[in-house]
Design a protein around this motif. Structure first.
Motif, short mmCIF file in Angstrom:
data_model
loop_
_atom_site.label_atom_id
_atom_site.label_comp_id
_atom_site.label_asym_id
_atom_site.label_seq_id
_atom_site.Cartn_x
_atom_site.Cartn_y
_atom_site.Cartn_z
N LYS A 71 -27.22 -6.33 22.34
CA LYS A 71 -25.85 -6.41 21.83
C LYS A 71 -25.63 -7.67 20.99
CE LYS A 71 -24.14 -6.28 26.04
NZ LYS A 71 -25.41 -6.18 26.83
N THR A 72 -25.97 -8.82 21.56
CA THR A 72 -25.76 -10.09 20.86
C THR A 72 -26.65 -10.17 19.62
OG1 THR A 72 -25.08 -11.19 22.90
CG2 THR A 72 -25.83 -12.61 21.12
N THR A 73 -27.85 -9.65 19.72
CA THR A 73 -28.75 -9.64 18.56
C THR A 73 -28.12 -8.87 17.41
OG1 THR A 73 -30.69 -9.79 20.01
CG2 THR A 73 -31.06 -9.00 17.76
N PRO B 135 -18.17 -15.89 19.98
CA PRO B 135 -19.51 -15.81 20.56
C PRO B 135 -19.48 -15.69 22.08
CG PRO B 135 -19.04 -18.06 19.88
CD PRO B 135 -17.86 -17.24 19.47
N GLN B 136 -20.60 -15.21 22.60
CA GLN B 136 -20.73 -15.03 24.05
C GLN B 136 -20.74 -16.38 24.77
OE1 GLN B 136 -24.16 -12.67 25.00
NE2 GLN B 136 -23.56 -12.41 27.12
N GLU B 137 -21.47 -17.33 24.20
CA GLU B 137 -21.58 -18.64 24.85
C GLU B 137 -20.36 -19.48 24.52
OE1 GLU B 137 -23.97 -19.11 26.88
OE2 GLU B 137 -25.13 -17.34 26.29
N LEU C 150 -16.09 -9.53 19.27
CA LEU C 150 -15.86 -10.22 20.55
C LEU C 150 -17.07 -9.93 21.43
CD1 LEU C 150 -12.25 -8.86 20.84
CD2 LEU C 150 -12.73 -11.30 20.82
N ASP C 151 -17.91 -10.95 21.62
CA ASP C 151 -19.12 -10.74 22.42
C ASP C 151 -18.82 -11.14 23.86
OD1 ASP C 151 -21.70 -10.19 23.15
OD2 ASP C 151 -22.65 -11.67 21.82
N GLU C 152 -18.64 -10.14 24.70
CA GLU C 152 -18.29 -10.36 26.12
C GLU C 152 -17.03 -11.21 26.26
OE1 GLU C 152 -20.19 -9.09 28.65
OE2 GLU C 152 -21.83 -8.39 27.41
MG LIG Z 1 -25.27 -10.78 24.80
#
Ligand SMILES: [Mg+2]
Ligand SMILES: Nc1ncnc2c1ncn2[C@@H]1O[C@H](COP(=O)(O)OP(=O)(O)OP(=O)(O)O)[C@@H](O)[C@H]1O
Length: 313
Positions: free
Chosen positions: A49-51, A89-91, A163-165
């Protein structure tokens, strides 16, 4: 509803990614995102997903294939493509010593957009961050920091928001607030692509759902259609005597025999006018099939998801 004849806002074509280690994170992805929709990308840890999002946003280079964002190729026409996009981002990453207001203003500046205090104020108010505008990021809670990331992503008025997570580690109440914000954005015309582990979130938010597993998109479906498929219930009858086969007379019910012939399963549509249960009971009695107990259960998106992912494992 979005007309299907409109050109997609994002077109992903034959996209693959192998990391330097040789690991294939994405395998020939084809996907189109419709203008104005909320698209949920659902998949387990490490699915890609993030990739995928990172490639679309120009943070990671694809190995093969191409992506168009609102008609702009993400490699040849990077700046134009990227200017359409906001990324959460997720992070959690933010400049700890900056204030909320300064960091959100700065993000807008990065995109070469002229200052617009009214816009920044509206974004911060929509995200319930206005009262915190002069607080340093490091003094905020995790949920507030996540909202600052959303504010940063919206600072340059993007047409497309990733929106990543977005609600990982966010409490239930705040999650509902964020869903409200995301819906309001969609209503204002922004296309939203979110990734999530929470099936409930996809169910609640998405117009369409894509399932990704091991770098492959294994399903893309309208949520309404998926829910219709899920509107099925299963009736399990525990038989008094073991059955070798379903009698011919019961063929129209398309029953399944399970548990070594001791259970009969009938699947029916809960939304249908007639479920057929009364007739089934009569025909079972006529066929001399008796049962000692029964129960019903409903398949859920969760179950479908788990089966899909397990089926490919
Ligand atoms: Mg991810
Ligand atoms: N920089 C990298 N180098 C090598 N492999 C990577 C790199 N980044 C990600 N991967 C691998 O690619 C795969 C997909 O990772 P990705 O982060 O896209 O998954 P994800 O679906 O976002 O997972 P999660 O739900 O945990 O966020 C994983 O196996 C991961 O280990």
């Amino acid at each position: 509803m979005v007309a299907c004849s409109m050109p997609p806002v994002i077109s992903i074509s034959r996209l693959s990614k192998a990391y330097a280690s040789g690991f294939e994170a994405l395998r020939t992805i084809d996907l189109e995102i419709r203008r104005g929709e909320i698209f949920a990308l659902l998949g387990p840890n490490g699915a890609g997903k993030t990739t995928l999002i990172s490639i679309i946003c120009g943070l990671v280079k694809a190995s093969k294939g191409s992506v168009q964002v609102d008609g702009h190729d993400i490699v040849k026409d990077y700046r134009a493509a990227r200017s359409k996009i906001g990324l959460v981002p997720q992070e959690l990453t933010a400049d700890a010593f900056e204030t909320v207001l300064a960091t959100v203003r700065f993000s807008r500046g990065l995109f070469g957009k002229r200052a617009n205090e009214d816009h920044i104020e509206k974004v911060l108010k929509d995200l319930s961050l206005w009262d915190k505008r002069d607080s340093k990021i490091m003094t905020l809670s995790g949920g507030m920091k996540r909202r600052v990331l959303i504010a940063k992503a919206l600072s340059h008025e993007p047409q497309i928001l990733f929106l990543d997570e977005p609600t990982a580690g966010v409490d239930v109440e705040l999650r509902r607030d964020m869903w409200q914000v995301v819906r309001a954005l969609r209503d204002s015309g922004v296309t939203i692509i979110l990734t999530t582990h929470y099936i409930e979130e996809a169910e609640e938010m998405a117009d369409r759902i894509g399932v990704i597993n091991k770098g492959e998109i294994i399903l893309v479906e309208e949520k309404a259609e998926l829910m219709r498929k899920l509107g099925k219930k299963r009736l399990t009858l525990h038989l008094l005597a073991k059955l070798d086969a379903i009698p011919e007379a019961l063929a129209p019910y398309r029953l399944d025999l399970s548990a070594g012939g001791t259970e009969v399963i009938y699947t029916y549509d809960t939304q249908a006018e007639r479920t057929g249960i009364t007739a089934l009971f009569k025909d079972l009695a006529n066929a001399g099939i008796r049962f000692k107990d029964l129960h019903t259960d409903q398949s859920s998106l969760e179950e479908i998801f788990v089966n899909l992912v397990r089926g490919r494992a």
